[in-house]
Design a protein around this motif. Structure first.
Motif, mmCIF file in Angstrom:
data_model
loop_
_atom_site.group_PDB
_atom_site.id
_atom_site.type_symbol
_atom_site.label_atom_id
_atom_site.label_comp_id
_atom_site.label_asym_id
_atom_site.label_seq_id
_atom_site.Cartn_x
_atom_site.Cartn_y
_atom_site.Cartn_z
ATOM 1 N N ALA A 199 0.746 -1.045 -0.330
ATOM 2 C CA ALA A 199 0.245 0.071 0.080
ATOM 3 C C ALA A 199 1.011 1.308 -0.078
ATOM 4 C CB ALA A 199 -0.697 -0.011 0.803
ATOM 5 N N ALA A 200 1.613 1.477 0.956
ATOM 6 C CA ALA A 200 2.576 2.508 0.903
ATOM 7 C C ALA A 200 3.707 2.467 -0.828
ATOM 8 C CB ALA A 200 3.314 1.954 1.815
ATOM 9 N N SER A 201 3.917 1.579 -1.345
ATOM 10 C CA SER A 201 4.827 1.703 -2.322
ATOM 11 C C SER A 201 3.566 1.728 -3.507
ATOM 12 C CB SER A 201 5.265 0.187 -2.650
ATOM 13 O OG SER A 201 6.386 0.156 -3.747
ATOM 14 N N ASP A 202 2.914 1.666 -2.928
ATOM 15 C CA ASP A 202 1.257 2.365 -4.528
ATOM 16 C C ASP A 202 1.388 3.672 -4.308
ATOM 17 O OD1 ASP A 202 1.636 -0.133 -5.882
ATOM 18 O OD2 ASP A 202 -0.315 -1.127 -6.579
ATOM 19 N N ALA A 203 0.976 3.997 -3.031
ATOM 20 C CA ALA A 203 0.937 5.800 -2.620
ATOM 21 C C ALA A 203 1.735 6.379 -2.862
ATOM 22 C CB ALA A 203 0.366 6.074 -1.475
ATOM 23 N N SER A 204 3.409 6.204 -2.609
ATOM 24 C CA SER A 204 4.263 6.570 -3.051
ATOM 25 C C SER A 204 4.474 6.949 -5.194
ATOM 26 C CB SER A 204 5.443 5.970 -2.575
ATOM 27 O OG SER A 204 6.154 5.776 -1.249
ATOM 28 N N ARG A 205 4.506 6.093 -5.215
ATOM 29 C CA ARG A 205 3.779 5.589 -6.772
ATOM 30 C C ARG A 205 2.993 7.074 -7.208
ATOM 31 N NH1 ARG A 205 4.063 -0.212 -8.431
ATOM 32 N NH2 ARG A 205 6.332 -1.031 -7.736
ATOM 33 N N ALA A 206 2.033 6.363 -7.138
ATOM 34 C CA ALA A 206 1.153 8.346 -7.343
ATOM 35 C C ALA A 206 1.624 9.326 -6.493
ATOM 36 C CB ALA A 206 -0.118 7.764 -6.384
ATOM 37 N N ILE A 207 2.036 9.724 -5.427
ATOM 38 C CA ILE A 207 2.522 10.898 -5.141
ATOM 39 C C ILE A 207 3.937 11.415 -5.883
ATOM 40 C CG2 ILE A 207 4.123 11.926 -3.187
ATOM 41 C CD1 ILE A 207 2.410 10.372 -1.636
ATOM 42 N N ASP A 208 4.280 10.135 -6.218
ATOM 43 C CA ASP A 208 5.811 10.868 -7.663
ATOM 44 C C ASP A 208 5.578 11.845 -8.784
ATOM 45 O OD1 ASP A 208 7.364 9.507 -5.671
ATOM 46 O OD2 ASP A 208 7.699 7.692 -6.809
ATOM 47 N N ILE A 209 3.487 11.097 -9.140
ATOM 48 C CA ILE A 209 3.274 11.621 -10.466
ATOM 49 C C ILE A 209 2.685 13.018 -10.091
ATOM 50 C CG2 ILE A 209 1.417 11.478 -12.364
ATOM 51 C CD1 ILE A 209 1.868 8.167 -11.613
ATOM 52 N N ASN A 210 1.820 12.780 -8.704
ATOM 53 C CA ASN A 210 1.494 14.299 -8.358
ATOM 54 C C ASN A 210 1.816 14.406 -6.733
ATOM 55 O OD1 ASN A 210 0.073 16.779 -7.867
ATOM 56 N ND2 ASN A 210 -2.263 15.211 -8.236
ATOM 57 N N ALA A 211 2.080 15.188 -6.270
ATOM 58 C CA ALA A 211 3.218 15.490 -4.692
ATOM 59 C C ALA A 211 1.704 16.331 -4.415
ATOM 60 C CB ALA A 211 3.867 16.686 -5.114
ATOM 61 N N SER A 212 0.902 16.931 -4.701
ATOM 62 C CA SER A 212 -0.274 16.847 -3.783
ATOM 63 C C SER A 212 -1.495 16.492 -3.980
ATOM 64 C CB SER A 212 -0.942 18.307 -3.874
ATOM 65 O OG SER A 212 -1.058 18.680 -5.342
ATOM 66 N N ASP A 213 -1.007 14.816 -4.499
ATOM 67 C CA ASP A 213 -2.588 13.595 -4.519
ATOM 68 C C ASP A 213 -2.834 13.920 -3.546
ATOM 69 O OD1 ASP A 213 -3.790 11.723 -5.078
ATOM 70 O OD2 ASP A 213 -3.187 11.241 -5.891
ATOM 71 N N ILE A 214 -3.921 14.451 -2.345
ATOM 72 C CA ILE A 214 -3.587 13.937 -1.144
ATOM 73 C C ILE A 214 -4.780 12.679 -0.493
ATOM 74 C CG2 ILE A 214 -6.686 15.579 -1.343
ATOM 75 C CD1 ILE A 214 -5.795 16.988 1.231
ATOM 76 N N LYS A 215 -5.314 12.443 -1.009
ATOM 77 C CA LYS A 215 -5.446 11.090 -0.809
ATOM 78 C C LYS A 215 -4.781 10.537 -1.451
ATOM 79 C CE LYS A 215 -10.502 10.759 -3.091
ATOM 80 N NZ LYS A 215 -11.446 10.292 -3.886
ATOM 81 N N ALA A 216 -3.961 9.594 -1.538
ATOM 82 C CA ALA A 216 -2.062 9.034 -2.190
ATOM 83 C C ALA A 216 -1.535 9.576 -0.979
ATOM 84 C CB ALA A 216 -1.623 9.464 -3.421
ATOM 85 N N LEU A 217 -1.339 10.912 0.073
ATOM 86 C CA LEU A 217 -0.571 10.882 1.173
ATOM 87 C C LEU A 217 -1.242 10.709 2.090
ATOM 88 C CD1 LEU A 217 0.070 14.787 0.279
ATOM 89 C CD2 LEU A 217 2.133 13.298 0.425
ATOM 90 N N TYR A 218 -2.247 10.384 2.259
ATOM 91 C CA TYR A 218 -3.231 9.892 3.364
ATOM 92 C C TYR A 218 -3.343 8.453 3.624
ATOM 93 C CZ TYR A 218 -6.541 9.370 7.159
ATOM 94 O OH TYR A 218 -7.100 9.285 8.292
ATOM 95 N N ARG A 219 -3.834 7.632 2.471
ATOM 96 C CA ARG A 219 -3.060 6.080 2.230
ATOM 97 C C ARG A 219 -1.929 5.794 2.405
ATOM 98 N NH1 ARG A 219 -6.923 5.428 -3.200
ATOM 99 N NH2 ARG A 219 -9.013 6.792 -2.317
ATOM 100 N N ARG A 220 -0.950 6.686 2.174
ATOM 101 C CA ARG A 220 0.215 6.961 2.462
ATOM 102 C C ARG A 220 0.814 6.462 3.846
ATOM 103 N NH1 ARG A 220 5.671 8.936 -0.515
ATOM 104 N NH2 ARG A 220 5.456 11.343 0.667
#
Length: 936
Positions: free
Chosen positions: A61-82
């Motif tokens: 879960a942390a790994s996939d959330a980090s990939r999403a954040i790499d694309i969009n640093a302010s992706d709030i859902k990805a940040l919260y899930r990570r």
């Protein structure tokens, strides 16, 4: 099998909603293989992270959330899930950072705030337990070390102080502030505040202020994390230093929300936070609630009022949005009225300081001035009237007393509105009736209200008819000093309504000196509360209309210094009273010239004719000015000028400007005035205020500028601010002395630097200076010519002389032929510099007037060596400019003059003159126009 990644995503979403996480994972994974769009890729990764969270596969879960954040640093859902995944993996410090970013992007999200609190508490628990997290917790272990020292009660005092100071400094730097913020720092600062240790509280609050400065997102997150209720509670404490520090914190947060202060850009996270209206309304409502809460200290109430004063009314009336003012009037006007209606001597009074009620009156005034139209002002008035009516109760005298006090408070704020409230049925009669009450509290409130009401002449007439005898009776009989002094001021104010000491003496029954002595005693008596002593100042502002009183007053140095000390307080009435007393003492008020015929007529008809008191003559006035300077009047005035604009009214500014002008009269005193801050204090007075006040202040500046070194009198950039006031005096509506001293000041400035010369030109002073060069008055013509002599060094001025279609050069040439020696010196100097700088002007000079050669010859033969030298320099410039022009000069009598001077013996006193003549002859020889004597 589907080939569209968007359809696969939708299919995965349906599986996820049905709690079928395995099939959802397969759909998202298949979509990732087919997808080429970056934005969709980020959504798929964060959705897959959500599936892994549900399956408790936290590392994935942390790994996939980090990939999403790499694309969009302010992706709030990805940040919260990570953050959720990292928390489960035990990486609390990293989880906290992600939650902190979420709270920064959405400061009002309660879920994020709760997560931050939970993670912060867990982190601190592990840190306190000495776990391995201690070093991991912070990217900079020094920050952690500071908090450890501060939170350890056994730490040495010196170490604690050092840590506190370091933390404050770190919070003021962007990198340091972010480091503290991202590492549970806000939670730890909150713990410092909760220790109830004043030093730690101050360190924490000041650090938070630094962290909020210039960063809207961080300020918003801190506001929500701390909570406005907590901030207001800390500001309410009865500790001046803490209350002020918290007030500064809230002001910093408000500045960020309003978009004021220094602007810094912090990427996408900053751009997300846009709507701050809800937060600003929330802060405003809590501040208004503080005004009427008994749990709030007097200092806390003052802070709330100051914040409202600063942030609610518009800064610029050109801005049409006054919605914040309307909001406060609708939701808080009655609360402000409750504050101004408090009676400190009554047991149910809210905690107040000496300045609380006046600050509330200032707020009432600012709100009223911020209204844009009559309907808005009518609404304001109606709310006030209804509130006052609700307090008037014939059966409850205490309640009615509050109504009178409210009217008194409004009269100290928006006076026009206060005057309308006085017109309410029975209000004036009620005031007079209360004066006759046996209760001291009734007399105290009523007398004070009558004093404020009597400012308007129509009201004063009513009081004179109905209340004077009561005031006299109260003054004679009461033993209460607070009432006695108010009654005295009331009598003095009514007596001086005509602006002379005659009416005053009538009311005082000839004993003004006796009343003044009593006032001076009250002034010097520090055992009396400051509020009562302030009334003594107001009393002196009326009593000093009497020449004997003002002469005695300036002799009483302790009384003067006591008045100056009181002038340093933020009180509108005091500032005006002190300024009025000083105007009286320096005789700087306007006086009307008496027409002899009218005086004789008045005497014939047995009317009172005011005559100049012996102690109002110049010698006595000069002595009083010297005594005031010795007592430190300049420092007091400089302090008064720094007061808030709502407290320092335009009328007060005018009075202060009048006093400064009187102090500057003697050139010997101007150095003292500059040394004590007078020059700096005069600049704002010359720019803002009444027209009369600005003229008086500008004239005082001109007096200083005329004889002082500008670098000392107006150091740094301040000197450029003085130019405009000086130029404003170059006006035919101003008197000759103002014109003259302004020209002297500009002459002094224009001789300092080209930057100052450019500033004078930019202020469009050149045409005015030229006009004064035509003046019949010798001194004005001389001063203007001297100023132009300095200005011609500037290239822009030279170009104006070169330009066709003007008589500038002609005027200068003709002024060289004037009989006035000082004018000649200045004009010849200007012409020498012009002809040296611009060759075109050399030939132009011979065309502007047929008298040019005669004037030049007179200059070269002048008895004044300075004029002669400048004439010879002009001749040299003409000879050097053009051979034909040189030939014309050689063919004239000028050759004999040059030869005569050139042949003179060397002499130190006149060597510079002889040398220029010889240079002229040498240049003529170079042209071949003349030959050396030996070859002749």
């Amino acid at each position: 099998q589907m080939e569209d990644p968007i359809q696969l995503k939708e299919e995965g979403n349906k599986y996820f909603q049905a709690n079928d996480y395995e099939n959802a994972l397969q759909s998202y994974t298949q979509a990732l293989k087919l997808n080429k769009d970056k934005a969709l890729q980020a959504v798929l990764y964060r959705n897959r992270a959500a599936c892994f969270l549900k399956k408790e596969e936290y590392a994935k879960a942390a790994s996939d959330a980090s990939r999403a954040i790499d694309i969009n640093a302010s992706d709030i859902k990805a940040l919260y899930r990570r953050s959720q995944a990292l928390e489960k993996l035990g990486k609390l410090d990293q989880a906290f950072k992600d939650a902190q970013k979420c709270a920064t992007i959405e400061p009002r999200n309660k879920n994020f705030q709760e997560t931050l609190r939970r993670l912060g508490a867990n982190i601190q628990e592990k840190v306190n337990a000495g776990g391995a997290l201690r070093i991991q917790f912070s990217t900079d272990s020094r920050v952690q070390k500071m908090f450890e020292i501060l939170l350890d009660e056994n730490s040495e005092k010196e170490k604690r102080e050092k840590a506190a100071n370091n933390l404050i400094v770190l919070g003021r730097e962007e990198a340091g502030a972010e480091r503290i913020f991202q590492n549970n720092g806000v939670n730890l600062l909150l713990q410092l505040i909760e220790t109830k240790n004043p030093e730690l509280i101050l360190a924490a609050v000041r650090t938070l202020s630094g962290m909020c400065t210039g960063h809207k997102a961080r300020a918003t997150a801190i506001l929500h994390y701390l909570g406005i209720d907590s901030i207001c509670m800390w500001m309410s404490v009865d500790n001046e230093e803490i209350s002020l520090a918290v007030c500064n914190l809230l002001q910093t947060i408000t500045d960020c929300l309003l978009g004021q202060g220094k602007e810094e850009h912090h990427g996408k996270e900053e751009a997300v936070v846009l709507d701050t209206k809800k937060d600003l309304k929330m802060i405003t409502m809590r501040l208004l609630d503080m005004l009427v809460s008994k749990r709030v200290s007097g200092q806390g109430r003052d802070r709330a009022l100051n914040l409202l004063n600063k942030n609610i009314p518009r800064k610029d009336l050109k801005d049409h949005d006054n919605s914040r003012t309307i909001f406060v009037i609708d939701n808080g006007l009655k609360k402000i009225l409750k504050v101004v209606g408090q009676i400190p001597e009554m047991p149910d009074c809210l905690p107040l300081t000496e300045n609380t009620q006046l600050t509330a009156s200032v707020l009432l005034n600012k709100l009223y001035d911020d209204l844009r139209c009559d309907p808005e002002r009518d609404n304001y008035r109606i709310i006030c009237e209804e509130y006052i009516k609700s307090k008037i109760d014939p059966q409850d005298m205490d309640k009615t007393l509050h109504a009178v006090q409210i009217v008194s408070g409004v009269l100290q704020g928006p006076f026009d509105l206060g005057n309308k409230l006085l017109g309410m049925k029975g209000v004036m009669e009620m005031m007079v009736a209360l004066c006759g009450s046996e209760r001291e509290i009734d007399q105290l409130v009523a007398v004070e209200a009558l004093i404020h009401a009597s400012t308007k002449l129509s009201r004063a007439t009513f009081i004179i008819s109905n209340g004077v005898n009561l005031l006299k009776e109260i003054y004679k009989k009461t033993k209460n000093e607070k009432i006695k002094i108010r009654a005295l001021v009331g009598l003095c104010k009514l007596g001086s309504a005509g602006g002379t000491d005659y009416g005053l003496r009538q009311f005082a029954e000839g004993s003004t000196e006796k009343l003044a002595r009593q006032c001076r005693k009250w002034l010097c008596n520090t055992t009396i509360d400051a509020r009562t002593r302030k009334w003594a100042v107001e009393g002196m502002s009326y009593l000093t209309l009497d020449a004997d009183v003002k002469d005695d007053f300036v002799e009483d140095e302790p009384a003067l210094k006591a008045m100056f000390d009181l002038a340093k307080t933020s009180d509108k009435t005091i500032l005006y009273s002190v300024a009025s007393a000083l105007v009286n003492c320096t005789n700087s008020y306007d006086t009307k010239e008496l027409v002899p015929e009218l005086v004789q007529l008045a005497k014939f008809s047995k009317q009172h004719v005011p005559e100049e008191h012996p102690k109002d003559k110049k010698d006595f006035v000069v002595k009083r000015v010297k005594r005031l300077l010795k007592a430190g009047v300049v420092s007091a005035l400089a302090c008064m000028v720094k007061a808030d604009s709502a407290i320092l009214t335009d009328q007060s500014k005018e009075l202060i400007a009048r006093v400064f002008l009187a102090l500057c009269e003697d050139p010997k005193d101007r150095g003292t005035i500059v040394a004590q801050g007078g020059g700096k204090a005069l600049i704002p007075l010359a720019v803002e205020g009444t027209d009369v006040g600005k003229i008086k202040a500008s004239h005082a500046l001109a007096k200083i500028a005329a004889i002082s070194n500008p670098d000392i009198a107006f150091p740094g950039e301040r000197v450029y601010e003085v130019v405009r006031p000086l130029v404003s005096l170059l006006n035919t509506e101003r008197d000759g002395l103002q014109n003259y001293e302004a020209l002297l000041g500009l002459t002094n400035f224009s001789g300092r630097s080209d930057k100052l010369r450019l500033k004078i030109i930019k202020e469009k002073a050149l045409p005015d200076i030229e006009n004064y060069m035509f003046e019949n008055h010798d001194q004005l013509r001389q001063a203007a010519t001297e100023c132009m002599c300095n200005l011609v060094v500037n290239k822009e001025v030279q170009e104006r002389f070169v330009a066709d279609g003007n008589d500038r050069l002609k005027l200068v040439v003709l002024l060289c032929g004037e009989d006035d020696e000082k004018v000649q010196v200045a004009a010849a100097g200007a012409l020498a510099m012009l002809t040296a700088a611009q060759k075109k002007l050399c030939s132009k000079m011979t065309q502007v007037t047929t008298q040019w050669l005669e004037i030049l010859q007179r200059l070269c033969l002048h008895d004044n060596m300075e004029v002669q030298h400048r004439g010879l320099v002009i001749a040299f410039n003409l000879i050097s400019a053009d051979k034909e022009l040189a030939k014309k000069l050689v063919e004239s009598e000028l050759l004999e003059i040059l030869t005569y001077i050139g042949k003179q013996e060397d002499h130190p006193k006149k060597q510079h003159v002889v040398n220029v003549a010889r240079d002229c002859l040498t240049r003529c020889m170079d042209y071949g126009l003349i030959k050396p004597f030996s070859q002749a």
